[in-house]
Design a protein around this motif. Structure first.
Motif, mmCIF file in Angstrom:
data_model
loop_
_atom_site.group_PDB
_atom_site.id
_atom_site.type_symbol
_atom_site.label_atom_id
_atom_site.label_comp_id
_atom_site.label_asym_id
_atom_site.label_seq_id
_atom_site.Cartn_x
_atom_site.Cartn_y
_atom_site.Cartn_z
ATOM 1 N N ALA A 1 8.170 5.765 20.336
ATOM 2 C CA ALA A 1 7.907 7.209 20.316
ATOM 3 C C ALA A 1 7.597 7.683 18.899
ATOM 4 O O ALA A 1 6.614 8.369 18.652
ATOM 5 N N ILE A 2 8.453 7.313 17.936
ATOM 6 C CA ILE A 2 8.237 7.603 16.518
ATOM 7 C C ILE A 2 8.235 6.258 15.812
ATOM 8 O O ILE A 2 9.247 5.568 15.767
ATOM 9 N N LYS A 3 7.090 5.874 15.261
ATOM 10 C CA LYS A 3 6.970 4.516 14.736
ATOM 11 C C LYS A 3 6.289 4.490 13.381
ATOM 12 O O LYS A 3 5.325 5.218 13.141
ATOM 13 N N PHE A 4 6.794 3.618 12.512
ATOM 14 C CA PHE A 4 6.163 3.296 11.239
ATOM 15 C C PHE A 4 5.736 1.827 11.320
ATOM 16 O O PHE A 4 6.554 0.952 11.520
ATOM 17 N N GLY A 5 4.431 1.533 11.147
ATOM 18 C CA GLY A 5 3.932 0.168 11.271
ATOM 19 C C GLY A 5 3.295 -0.053 12.653
ATOM 20 O O GLY A 5 3.101 0.899 13.399
ATOM 21 N N THR A 6 2.931 -1.323 13.032
ATOM 22 C CA THR A 6 3.237 -2.470 12.197
ATOM 23 C C THR A 6 2.246 -2.621 11.046
ATOM 24 O O THR A 6 2.576 -3.224 10.033
ATOM 25 N N GLU A 7 0.984 -2.127 11.215
ATOM 26 C CA GLU A 7 0.042 -2.189 10.100
ATOM 27 C C GLU A 7 0.635 -1.387 8.946
ATOM 28 O O GLU A 7 0.829 -0.173 9.053
ATOM 29 N N SER A 8 0.921 -2.073 7.832
ATOM 30 C CA SER A 8 1.748 -1.427 6.807
ATOM 31 C C SER A 8 1.490 -2.021 5.423
ATOM 32 O O SER A 8 2.389 -2.615 4.827
ATOM 33 N N MET A 9 0.262 -1.831 4.915
ATOM 34 C CA MET A 9 -0.035 -2.247 3.551
ATOM 35 C C MET A 9 0.343 -1.153 2.555
ATOM 36 O O MET A 9 1.088 -1.380 1.611
ATOM 37 N N ASP B 1 3.717 -5.655 5.939
ATOM 38 C CA ASP B 1 2.542 -6.107 5.189
ATOM 39 C C ASP B 1 2.535 -5.663 3.726
ATOM 40 O O ASP B 1 1.494 -5.692 3.078
ATOM 41 N N GLY B 2 3.692 -5.231 3.223
ATOM 42 C CA GLY B 2 3.787 -4.861 1.819
ATOM 43 C C GLY B 2 4.139 -3.419 1.554
ATOM 44 O O GLY B 2 4.318 -3.017 0.396
ATOM 45 N N ALA B 3 4.256 -2.598 2.589
ATOM 46 C CA ALA B 3 4.569 -1.185 2.394
ATOM 47 C C ALA B 3 5.970 -0.995 1.840
ATOM 48 O O ALA B 3 6.919 -1.648 2.281
ATOM 49 N N ASN B 4 6.102 -0.070 0.903
ATOM 50 C CA ASN B 4 7.405 0.400 0.458
ATOM 51 C C ASN B 4 7.680 1.719 1.179
ATOM 52 O O ASN B 4 7.051 2.733 0.877
#
Length: 472
Positions: A278-286, A313-316
């Motif tokens: 529902a609320i998501k961060f990623g998975t694509e995450s440079m 994928d490297g996201a802070n």
């Protein structure tokens, strides 16, 4: 008589000098017959509007079929109530803007309504934009092309393939599935009141956009696969509010398919239902996820995660606040995962492993789905994991009440959760945990206050298990 002539001259002069502010697509030959492909007529109306300095392009009076149309500077696309802009079923009527390959290995970029490198655009009205997504399954698209006597137009995407090839199942493929609305490097955009329905892929995609607003829209997306509701991708300074999103994939998803950050975004007062998150961060995450607030939302009927915060994928990911969220019929209430997949997009260089820190999740009430409706049974309330070499940072949890179905057996108490440090970051990939309330590992600073777990049936697993957390 002389006075009348002078007055008439003044009126005619005023009319001739008045600036045109509205362009109806019917003026350019569009037909609301549900059959004619009106791409050219609609695009001509948009172009004329923009060239005149801007205004409103109206779609009203029925159903208008179209392929890809591109909004231009200072244009408001207004779809009136009881009117529909509907996607053509011919895959060749769509083309890509700024294409890329997503984490699943699919070529992306086609869209029904798009915009690139423009400013001051909007999509408004109480009408509908419909993607006819069911017609873009591989079988249906192939059938349509055969019936039309056409061959599929494929764009060359070989240069977009990441050298490391860490896509899901390493399966790279051309996807002839247009997004519904796709905005690329747009400054100052707004969507208001519109209903977005049944895309062939993602519904609303902001990529590298700055200053955007979504207010009072409705999304229904259940016609195809990978059909996210709203994707905020390497975009900044946005607000999403008062909206309803019902999607078979992620409802609201923060992404970064480029090294640029997604930051300064607020989501509030939304109702969300999802088949995965529902609320998501990623998975694509440079690019980083920074200064993001999600508050005052209701999550319902979600066969997946209620809240998922992922860096692969490297996201802070830092300075994230999630507050006052009510969840009903949610499979995995809160899942936080840092891993070392390090997939690349758009030809960017591979980044080092990222981080997740300064995350506050507070004032949450969640009731899990019934056990027969779970993808992973038995489930768990909190599932948090860094890796042995890359711990999660500071995670603050306060005032959270979780109700779970229980059902864990003695065998489940013996489960060893794999590290899977380079795999796709999904809780189903990690599997069942030996705890029913919270399973947490590899965290530098985990703080909890007023946390409650309840089970509706017996569960042999421990309530809380921590491993390599807070120095222990």
């Amino acid at each position: 008589m002389k006075k009348i002539t002078i007055l008439l001259f003044i009126v005619l002069a005023f009319i001739s000098c008045s600036k045109k502010t509205t362009w109806n697509i019917n003026e350019f030959g569009a037909k609301a017959d549900g059959k004619t492909v009106n791409t050219l007529a609609i695009q001509q109306a948009i172009d004329a509007c923009s060239e005149a300095g801007g205004g409103t392009v109206t779609i009203e009076g029925g159903t208008y079929i179209s392929g890809t149309i591109l909004l231009k500077d200072n244009v408001n696309l207004h779809v009136a109530e009881n009117s529909t802009l509907m996607a053509s079923i011919n895959p060749n009527d769509f083309y890509s803007i700024d294409p890329f390959i997503d984490a699943t290995g699919q070529y992306r970029g086609q869209c029904l309504v798009g915009a690139a490198d423009v400013e001051n655009i909007s999509i408004t009205g109480k009408g509908i934009i419909d993607g006819q997504g069911k017609m873009f399954t591989p079988a249906n698209a192939k059938k349509t092309l055969k019936e039309l006597g056409l061959t599929e137009k494929k764009e060359d995407f070989s240069s977009l393939i990441a050298k490391d090839n860490k896509y899901v199942n390493k399966n790279i493929r051309y996807s002839n599935r247009p997004f519904l609305v796709r905005l690329v490097r747009v400054t100052n955009s707004k969507l208001k009141d519109i209903t977005l329905r049944q895309p062939a892929a993602w519904t609303l995609h902001f990529f590298q956009c700055n200053t955007f607003e979504v207010d009072g829209i409705k999304i229904y997306s259940k016609a195809n696969r990978n059909n996210d509701g709203i994707d905020i991708d390497s975009s900044t300074n946005g607000i999403i509010k008062n909206s309803l999103v019902n999607s078979d994939d992620d409802a609201i998803c923060f992404k970064s398919t480029s090294p640029l950050a997604t930051k300064n975004v607020i989501v509030q007062n939304c109702k969300l239902s999802s088949g995965w998150g529902a609320i998501k961060f990623g998975t694509e995450s440079m690019g980083n996820f920074e200064d993001i607030t999600v508050k005052d939302c209701h999550i319902f009927d979600t066969r997946g995660g209620g809240i998922k915060i992922l860096s692969a994928d490297g996201a802070n990911a830092k300075n994230i606040l999630i507050d006052n969220i009510d969840m009903v019929d949610v499979e995995m209430p809160i899942f936080i995962r840092l891993c070392e997949r390090r997939l690349t997009y758009r030809g960017a260089e591979q980044l080092p492993t990222g981080s997740i820190t300064n995350v506050t999740i507070s004032n949450i009430k969640a009731v899990s789905r019934k056990k027969e409706d779970l993808r992973m049974f038995p489930t768990v309330g909190f599932y948090f994991s860094g890796t042995p070499n890359h711990k999660l940072g500071t995670i603050n949890l306060e005032n959270i009440d979780i109700t779970l179905p229980g059902g864990g057996t003695e065998e489940h108490t013996k489960v060893v959760v794999p590290e899977n440090i380079t795999e796709y970051p999904e809780f189903t990939k990690l599997g069942i945990t030996p705890a029913y309330g919270m399973y947490a590992r590899h965290i530098s600073n985990l703080a909890t206050k007023n946390i409650s777990f309840k089970v509706t049936s017996k569960d042999a697993r421990e309530e809380i298990i921590t491993d390599n957390v807070n120095g222990k």
